[in-house]
Design an enzyme around this catalytic site. Structure first.
Site, PDB file in Angstrom:
ATOM      1  N   ARG A 216      -4.017   3.132  -8.368  1.00 51.89           N
ATOM      2  CA  ARG A 216      -3.948   4.441  -7.716  1.00 51.89           C
ATOM      3  C   ARG A 216      -4.711   5.491  -8.528  1.00 51.89           C
ATOM      4  NH1 ARG A 216      -1.068   5.075  -3.013  1.00 51.89           N
ATOM      5  NH2 ARG A 216      -1.481   7.286  -3.341  1.00 51.89           N
TER       6      ARG A 216
ATOM      7  N   ASP B 109       0.514  -0.144 -12.536  1.00 50.80           N
ATOM      8  CA  ASP B 109      -0.354   1.018 -12.785  1.00 50.80           C
ATOM      9  C   ASP B 109      -0.133   1.604 -14.189  1.00 50.80           C
ATOM     10  OD1 ASP B 109      -0.881   0.576 -10.121  1.00 50.80           O
ATOM     11  OD2 ASP B 109       0.181   2.348  -9.400  1.00 50.80           O
TER      12      ASP B 109
ATOM     13  N   THR C 104       5.630  -0.997 -13.172  1.00 48.43           N
ATOM     14  CA  THR C 104       4.472  -0.785 -12.298  1.00 48.43           C
ATOM     15  C   THR C 104       3.225  -1.334 -12.981  1.00 48.43           C
ATOM     16  OG1 THR C 104       2.910   0.806 -11.357  1.00 48.43           O
ATOM     17  CG2 THR C 104       4.243   1.615 -13.150  1.00 48.43           C
TER      18      THR C 104
ATOM     19  N   ARG D  82       8.324   1.913   1.084  1.00 47.19           N
ATOM     20  CA  ARG D  82       8.419   3.038   2.029  1.00 47.19           C
ATOM     21  C   ARG D  82       9.843   3.075   2.529  1.00 47.19           C
ATOM     22  NH1 ARG D  82       3.919   1.210   4.902  1.00 47.19           N
ATOM     23  NH2 ARG D  82       2.007   2.187   4.203  1.00 47.19           N
TER      24      ARG D  82
ATOM     25  N   ARG E  64     -22.431  -8.257  -5.923  1.00 48.22           N
ATOM     26  CA  ARG E  64     -21.351  -8.887  -5.157  1.00 48.22           C
ATOM     27  C   ARG E  64     -20.033  -8.209  -5.551  1.00 48.22           C
ATOM     28  NH1 ARG E  64     -25.082 -10.594  -2.887  1.00 48.22           N
ATOM     29  NH2 ARG E  64     -25.607 -12.729  -2.300  1.00 48.22           N
TER      30      ARG E  64
ATOM     31  N   ASP F 277       7.337   5.450 -10.756  1.00 48.03           N
ATOM     32  CA  ASP F 277       7.607   6.889 -10.825  1.00 48.03           C
ATOM     33  C   ASP F 277       8.189   7.433  -9.521  1.00 48.03           C
ATOM     34  OD1 ASP F 277       5.140   6.401  -9.647  1.00 48.03           O
ATOM     35  OD2 ASP F 277       4.378   8.384 -10.157  1.00 48.03           O
TER      36      ASP F 277
ATOM     37  N   ASP G 257       1.694   3.998 -15.092  1.00 44.63           N
ATOM     38  CA  ASP G 257       1.568   5.459 -15.082  1.00 44.63           C
ATOM     39  C   ASP G 257       2.907   6.191 -15.134  1.00 44.63           C
ATOM     40  OD1 ASP G 257       2.439   4.750 -12.574  1.00 44.63           O
ATOM     41  OD2 ASP G 257       0.955   5.917 -11.476  1.00 44.63           O
TER      42      ASP G 257
ATOM     43  N   GLY H 141       6.576  -1.069  -5.226  1.00 47.75           N
ATOM     44  CA  GLY H 141       5.754  -2.282  -5.232  1.00 47.75           C
ATOM     45  C   GLY H 141       6.253  -3.284  -6.261  1.00 47.75           C
TER      46      GLY H 141
HETATM   47  O1  F6P Z   1       1.620   1.244  -7.400  1.00 50.77           O
HETATM   48  C1  F6P Z   1       1.314  -0.112  -7.443  1.00 50.77           C
HETATM   49  C2  F6P Z   1       0.225  -0.452  -6.471  1.00 50.77           C
HETATM   50  O2  F6P Z   1      -0.046  -1.831  -6.599  1.00 50.77           O
HETATM   51  C3  F6P Z   1      -1.038   0.382  -6.596  1.00 50.77           C
HETATM   52  O3  F6P Z   1      -1.832  -0.004  -7.680  1.00 50.77           O
HETATM   53  C4  F6P Z   1      -1.649   0.157  -5.235  1.00 50.77           C
HETATM   54  O4  F6P Z   1      -2.507   1.218  -4.853  1.00 50.77           O
HETATM   55  C5  F6P Z   1      -0.461   0.130  -4.339  1.00 50.77           C
HETATM   56  O5  F6P Z   1       0.644  -0.239  -5.136  1.00 50.77           O
HETATM   57  C6  F6P Z   1      -0.582  -0.844  -3.197  1.00 50.77           C
HETATM   58  O6  F6P Z   1       0.539  -0.699  -2.397  1.00 50.77           O
HETATM   59  P1  F6P Z   1       0.886  -1.661  -1.182  1.00 50.77           P
HETATM   60  O7  F6P Z   1       1.572  -2.865  -1.745  1.00 50.77           O
HETATM   61  O8  F6P Z   1       1.776  -0.837  -0.334  1.00 50.77           O
HETATM   62  O9  F6P Z   1      -0.389  -2.035  -0.509  1.00 50.77           O
END
Ligand code: F6P
Length: 371
Positions: free
Chosen positions: A179, A135, A133, A82, A274, A110, A137, A14
């Site tokens: 995530r 995230d 990332t 992917r 909301r 990762d 992580d 991502g």
């Molecule tokens: O790993 C980064 C991230 O943005 C996550 O926080 C999120 O769940 C995922 O990628 C979203 O992925 P995509 O861009 O495939 O929707």
């Protein structure tokens, strides 16, 4: 050792703000300091499979001064999350050789680093990794490129939402990415003045959430509330919101609506809630000053590792400086989650924020797919 090299660079997984600043640093240092040729590989390992590359030069990128690359989001190289897997190892490595690369810098999370580590074990290519990332992580490193900007985006949203929340006495539920790690929600929640922070590592109950909202009203006359919920958060009884997509990957969606609906149900609609889902807005935008600095330091350090022919390494940020560790050390320990006993969780509790139930063990992380 510092003979002419042909260096490849790719961005994988991502996207996030700061990738272009890292590309800029790599091209700048590799060409200006070492006089090497740098090739950008489009769309991560897919570019290697397709044997595609674009020449990146100081002149072509206008690297002098404050150029757009330093401050634009996304990645000029494109990315995929992917992509080819271990099953394509031989073809990926063959692509690396077909492009006559001496080394490859991979900017990835990762999953991407894990794939490169597996390929590195097959031998035949020289890789250095840079963690990115939102995230945050990736193990070992205190910070990954993109996290700081994403936190700032969320904090800005929370700030704006607080005004409309206060005007209407509403509960604003803000769903974050991340995530199975709660770093993003926890940092943004603390910095953005949240009243409730729900993260995957600490299970929560709606009794706890609603008691907090009630107490804010009764005790403090505080008629609105900001609830930050990470996409991977789970209740004490294990309720979450996830589904498996057509590619068989576990995806997280809908926790904001779920939390909002349950708050209304548990309070018999005494509370008006909301939902705001910032989604990929968290991954876009202009990199923060910190992410630009981090990306620049990581890019420069990765090039120096290539110059020393120190391969199979990842540049990490530890205690305010860049150091390098083996890819395996990072991959064996990723992804890293929030420590439920750590100082940020204790700080949140100390500030009177509801952050789930005390003394409950961390939940099992979701299955992740390497890319
Ligand atoms: O790993 C980064 C991230 O943005 C996550 O926080 C999120 O769940 C995922 O990628 C979203 O992925 P995509 O861009 O495939 O929707």
């Amino acid at each position: 050792m510092n003979q002419q090299k042909r260096l490849g660079i790719l961005t994988s997984g991502g996207d996030c703000p700061g990738l272009n600043a890292a590309i800029r640093a790599v091209v700048s240092h590799a060409t200006l300091t070492y006089g090497w040729e740098v090739l950008g590989i489009p769309y991560a390992t897919q570019g290697l499979l397709d044997r595609k590359a674009v020449a990146l030069t100081v002149h072509g990128l206008d690297l002098r001064g404050i150029d757009p690359l330093l401050s634009t989001g996304g990645t000029i190289l494109g990315s995929i999350n992917r992509g080819p897997t271990e099953a394509h190892a031989d073809e990926i490595i063959a692509g690396y050789h077909a492009l006559e690369l001496d080394a490859l810098i991979c900017i990835g999370g990762d999953g991407s680093l894990a794939l490169l580590s597996k390929l590195a074990k097959q031998g035949g290519w020289n890789v250095v990794g840079i963690p990115k990332t939102i995230d945050n992580d990736v193990a070992v490193t205190d910070r990954s490129i993109g996290f700081d900007t994403a936190v700032n985006t969320l904090v800005d949203a929370l700030h704006k939402l607080s005004y409309t929340a206060a005007s209407h006495d509403r509960v604003m539920v803000v769903e974050t990415m991340g995530r199975d790690a709660g770093h993003l929600a926890l940092h943004a929640g603390i910095a953005g003045g949240a009243d409730v922070i729900l993260i995957p590592e600490i299970p929560y109950t709606f009794d706890g959430v609603c008691q907090q909202i009630e107490e804010l009203r009764e005790r403090w006359g505080h008629k609105f509330a900001l609830v930050v919920v990470a996409e991977g958060a789970k209740t004490l009884s294990g309720e979450s919101r996830q589904y498996t997509d057509a590619q068989g990957e576990v995806r997280l969606r809908g926790i904001g609506d779920y939390v909002s609906d349950e708050i209304c149900r548990h309070t018999h609609n005494a509370v008006e809630a909301r939902v705001t889902v910032l989604g990929h807005v968290q991954r876009g935008g202009i990199p923060s000053a910190f992410d630009r600095v981090l990306a620049s330091v990581f890019g420069k350090t990765a090039v120096d590792l290539v110059a020393r022919e120190s391969y199979g390494r990842v540049v990490v940020w530890k205690n305010g400086r860049a150091v390098d560790v083996s890819i395996d050390e990072v991959c064996d320990r990723s992804p890293t989650c929030v420590d439920p006993q750590g100082c940020l969780v204790q700080t949140a509790r100390g500030l009177g924020i509801y952050i789930g139930e005390l003394g409950i063990p961390a939940v099992t992380p979701l299955v992740r797919t390497a890319v």
